[in-house]
Every structure is written in structure tokens, then in C-alpha cells.
Design a protein around this motif. Structure first.
Motif, PDB file in Angstrom:
ATOM      1  N   LEU A  85      -9.137  -1.514   1.517  1.00  0.00           N
ATOM      2  CA  LEU A  85      -8.016  -2.444   1.610  1.00  0.00           C
ATOM      3  C   LEU A  85      -8.499  -3.841   1.979  1.00  0.00           C
ATOM      4  O   LEU A  85      -8.109  -4.846   1.346  1.00  0.00           O
ATOM      5  CB  LEU A  85      -7.001  -1.932   2.631  1.00  0.00           C
ATOM      6  N   ALA A  88      -5.288  -4.827   9.926  1.00  0.00           N
ATOM      7  CA  ALA A  88      -4.877  -6.006  10.682  1.00  0.00           C
ATOM      8  C   ALA A  88      -5.496  -6.031  12.075  1.00  0.00           C
ATOM      9  O   ALA A  88      -5.751  -7.108  12.626  1.00  0.00           O
ATOM     10  CB  ALA A  88      -3.349  -6.049  10.786  1.00  0.00           C
ATOM     11  N   GLY A 123       1.638  -7.767   4.750  1.00  0.00           N
ATOM     12  CA  GLY A 123       1.194  -6.413   4.437  1.00  0.00           C
ATOM     13  C   GLY A 123       2.349  -5.441   4.596  1.00  0.00           C
ATOM     14  O   GLY A 123       2.914  -5.303   5.686  1.00  0.00           O
ATOM     15  N   GLY A 137       3.478  -1.400   3.783  1.00  0.00           N
ATOM     16  CA  GLY A 137       2.944  -0.115   3.377  1.00  0.00           C
ATOM     17  C   GLY A 137       3.870   1.024   3.731  1.00  0.00           C
ATOM     18  O   GLY A 137       4.560   0.996   4.750  1.00  0.00           O
ATOM     19  N   HIS A 149      -1.129  -4.933  -5.339  1.00  0.00           N
ATOM     20  CA  HIS A 149      -1.327  -3.559  -4.898  1.00  0.00           C
ATOM     21  C   HIS A 149      -2.505  -2.954  -5.642  1.00  0.00           C
ATOM     22  O   HIS A 149      -2.922  -3.479  -6.701  1.00  0.00           O
ATOM     23  CB  HIS A 149      -0.073  -2.718  -5.153  1.00  0.00           C
ATOM     24  N   HIS A 179      -2.599  -0.724   6.620  1.00  0.00           N
ATOM     25  CA  HIS A 179      -2.373  -2.133   6.930  1.00  0.00           C
ATOM     26  C   HIS A 179      -2.506  -2.392   8.429  1.00  0.00           C
ATOM     27  O   HIS A 179      -3.104  -3.406   8.842  1.00  0.00           O
ATOM     28  CB  HIS A 179      -0.990  -2.565   6.463  1.00  0.00           C
ATOM     29  N   ALA A 227       0.858  -1.189   0.000  1.00  0.00           N
ATOM     30  CA  ALA A 227       0.000   0.000   0.000  1.00  0.00           C
ATOM     31  C   ALA A 227       0.895   1.241   0.000  1.00  0.00           C
ATOM     32  O   ALA A 227       1.827   1.346   0.806  1.00  0.00           O
ATOM     33  CB  ALA A 227      -0.930  -0.001   1.214  1.00  0.00           C
ATOM     34  N   VAL A 268       2.812  -7.468   9.339  1.00  0.00           N
ATOM     35  CA  VAL A 268       2.740  -6.123   8.773  1.00  0.00           C
ATOM     36  C   VAL A 268       4.088  -5.441   8.928  1.00  0.00           C
ATOM     37  O   VAL A 268       4.701  -5.475  10.006  1.00  0.00           O
ATOM     38  CB  VAL A 268       1.648  -5.281   9.468  1.00  0.00           C
ATOM     39  N   LEU A 307      -8.135  -7.482   0.047  1.00  0.00           N
ATOM     40  CA  LEU A 307      -7.479  -8.609   0.709  1.00  0.00           C
ATOM     41  C   LEU A 307      -8.397  -9.828   0.748  1.00  0.00           C
ATOM     42  O   LEU A 307      -7.948 -10.968   0.576  1.00  0.00           O
ATOM     43  CB  LEU A 307      -7.064  -8.218   2.129  1.00  0.00           C
ATOM     44  N   TYR A 326      -3.778 -11.517   7.501  1.00  0.00           N
ATOM     45  CA  TYR A 326      -2.358 -11.141   7.511  1.00  0.00           C
ATOM     46  C   TYR A 326      -1.465 -12.234   8.074  1.00  0.00           C
ATOM     47  O   TYR A 326      -1.839 -12.953   9.001  1.00  0.00           O
ATOM     48  CB  TYR A 326      -2.149  -9.873   8.349  1.00  0.00           C
TER      49      TYR A 326
END
Length: 267
Positions: free
Chosen positions: A56, A83, A69, A71, A33, A79, A8, A93, A60, A90
Motif C-alpha cells: 500500500l 498511516a 485513505g 478502506g 485503488h 490504511h 482499499a 483515514v 501511495l 495521508y
């Protein structure tokens, strides 16, 4: 087999700008993306970004299973909040110079919105009045090359921004990322979150630039205090993923490899 990674982008920088980073992550990772966050009318920009988080999560959910994830700035926060709401989507992250907002940060943002100084607290004020149209590519290149934000960009990433950050119109070129949307995203930065970050159920890593004016020491400390949190300072400023895309990819790979090994040992 390549692992799924959903990237992201930062506010105002379409995903195509990060092509060199994506190429450096291949073939170990299958990078997914969105071209641009915040431009789908089904998911408008509103205060605290609930629809941006929904956008988002929507993409996903359409994937093949949990992802890593990753970003940059805005993308890292999206993200993190996704999450918190949907941890099953996920594997972990990684935030690239994204400020993990503390309760004090959120209090300050709430006050800034209420008393009208949010444009001074966020980059919104600097975005107001930004030039949006150019006669040709040479004019755009000269304009952006003169901005301090782009001064340390990797040359390929700078070229990618000119390619993906602009689109042709009848009288020349125009910014692809709507300037009003960019400002709205800054002005609506969350003063609330879906849950306390201490409730995060997946690993979280923060990579923050040594010269960043966005991520402060208290943001890194807050991440390090999480049960599965870690923070690492890297060379560069807020835009380090576009200043050092190859080095950034290597750091992402190293973190994911270590997390994967830890999961294997715990299984």
C-alpha cells in the motif's frame, strides 16, 4: 478540483466490486485503488501483514501527494497501519467496518495463532472449502445469491462482484481472488502494529455497521478515545459499503468536508 482518495478493499472482494461506491464519490474525489491486494509476488502475505502494508505504501508513494485513505475491513486496517508508519502520505483515514485492534484483541490473536484456533476467531474457517469454480455465470449467480453474506447487497454491487470477482478459465469461471491468499490474510491478521494507535497523527473515522459481527463496541470506543478519532454507527452489517453504496459515499463526503473545514480554520 477533485481530491485524491485511495480505496482499499475487503479481503476477497476485488476493488471493481465497489464501482458503484466509486461512481458516487465522483467527481468530488479522484478514486485510486489496486485491483487486488495481496496478489503481487513482490509483497507476499506474511504474519502481521508487513508486506501488505509495504504494498500500500509503495503505491501511495507513487501518487501525487497525501490522500484520503478509505478502506473496507482489511483495507481500513491496512490504511491505519500505513498511516502509523507514514503519516505524511495521508490527509485522513476512514475505516469502513474495520476493527481497530486493541491490545486485548492482539493478545487474543497471538494466542489463537499459537494454540491453533485462529480459523475459529477469523473467517478463515468459513472460507476453507468454499467453491471456487463454476460452469457459467448463471451457476455462480445462483451460488452466491444463496449465501447470507450477499443477501443484502445492492443489486449493482452484486453484479459487479460477479463481473470482477470471477474470471474465465478453460472450463468455465473461477474466483479471481485466490482462495489460499484470502485464507492466509485471515490467518496472519496482525497481533502487533507499527505503533500504538494513540500515536496516529492524522484524523481517523470508523463507520461501523449496526448489525456487524466484526466491529464490536470496544473497537468504536477505542477509536473515539483517540485525539483525532471518531466513530459512527450506520445501518447494515459488515458489508454495508456494498449494501448501501450511495449512502456510504455521502457519509464519506460529509466526514471529509468537515475535516477539511477544520483544517482551514486551524490554518
Amino acid at each position: 478540483m477533485s481530491q485524491p482518495l485511495f480505496f482499499a478493499h475487503a479481503n476477497g472482494f476485488p476493488s471493481g466490486t465497489y464501482r458503484k461506491l466509486f461512481d458516487a464519490l465522483a467527481p468530488d474525489y479522484r478514486v485510486m485503488h489496486l485491483p487486488q491486494h495481496g496478489h503481487d509476488p513482490r509483497f507476499p502475505v506474511t504474519d502481521n501483514w508487513p508486506e501488505l502494508i509495504d504494498e500500500l505504501i509503495h503505491h501511495l508513494e507513487a501518487g501525487e501527494g497525501p490522500v484520503w485513505g478509505v478502506g473496507h475491513s482489511l483495507g481500513g486496517l491496512l490504511h491505519l497501519y500505513a498511516a502509523l508508519r507514514r503519516p505524511e502520505l495521508y490527509r485522513g483515514v476512514i475505516m469502513l467496518d474495520s476493527p481497530a485492534l486493541t491490545p486485548f484483541d492482539q493478545w487474543l490473536i497471538r494466542a489463537a495463532k499459537r494454540f491453533g484456533f485462529i480459523d475459529r476467531l477469523t473467517p478463515a474457517g468459513r472460507t476453507l472449502g468454499r467453491r471456487e469454480a463454476f460452469d457459467d455465470l448463471a451457476a455462480a449467480r445462483a451460488y452466491f445469491a444463496g449465501k447470507s453474506l450477499f443477501r443484502s447487497f445492492d443489486p449493482d454491487c452484486f453484479d459487479a462482484y460477479l463481473q470482477h470477482g470471477l474470471h474465465p478459465v478453460d472450463d468455465g469461471l473461477r474466483l479471481r481472488f485466490d482462495a489460499a491468499t484470502e485464507i492466509d490474510i485471515y490467518r496472519s491478521v496482525p497481533h502487533v502494529s507499527p505503533a500504538s494507535t494513540r500515536q496516529l497523527r492524522v484524523p481517523l473515522a470508523l463507520l461501523h455497521g449496526q448489525r456487524s459481527a466484526v466491529v464490536r463496541r470496544h473497537h468504536a470506543v477505542a477509536v473515539q478515545r483517540l485525539p483525532q478519532g471518531e466513530a459512527h454507527q450506520v445501518e447494515g452489517g459488515h458489508m454495508f459499503p456494498l449494501e448501501q453504496p450511495q449512502a456510504t459515499a455521502e457519509r464519506i463526503k460529509a466526514i471529509v468536508a468537515r475535516w477539511h473545514l477544520q483544517r482551514t480554520h486551524c490554518a
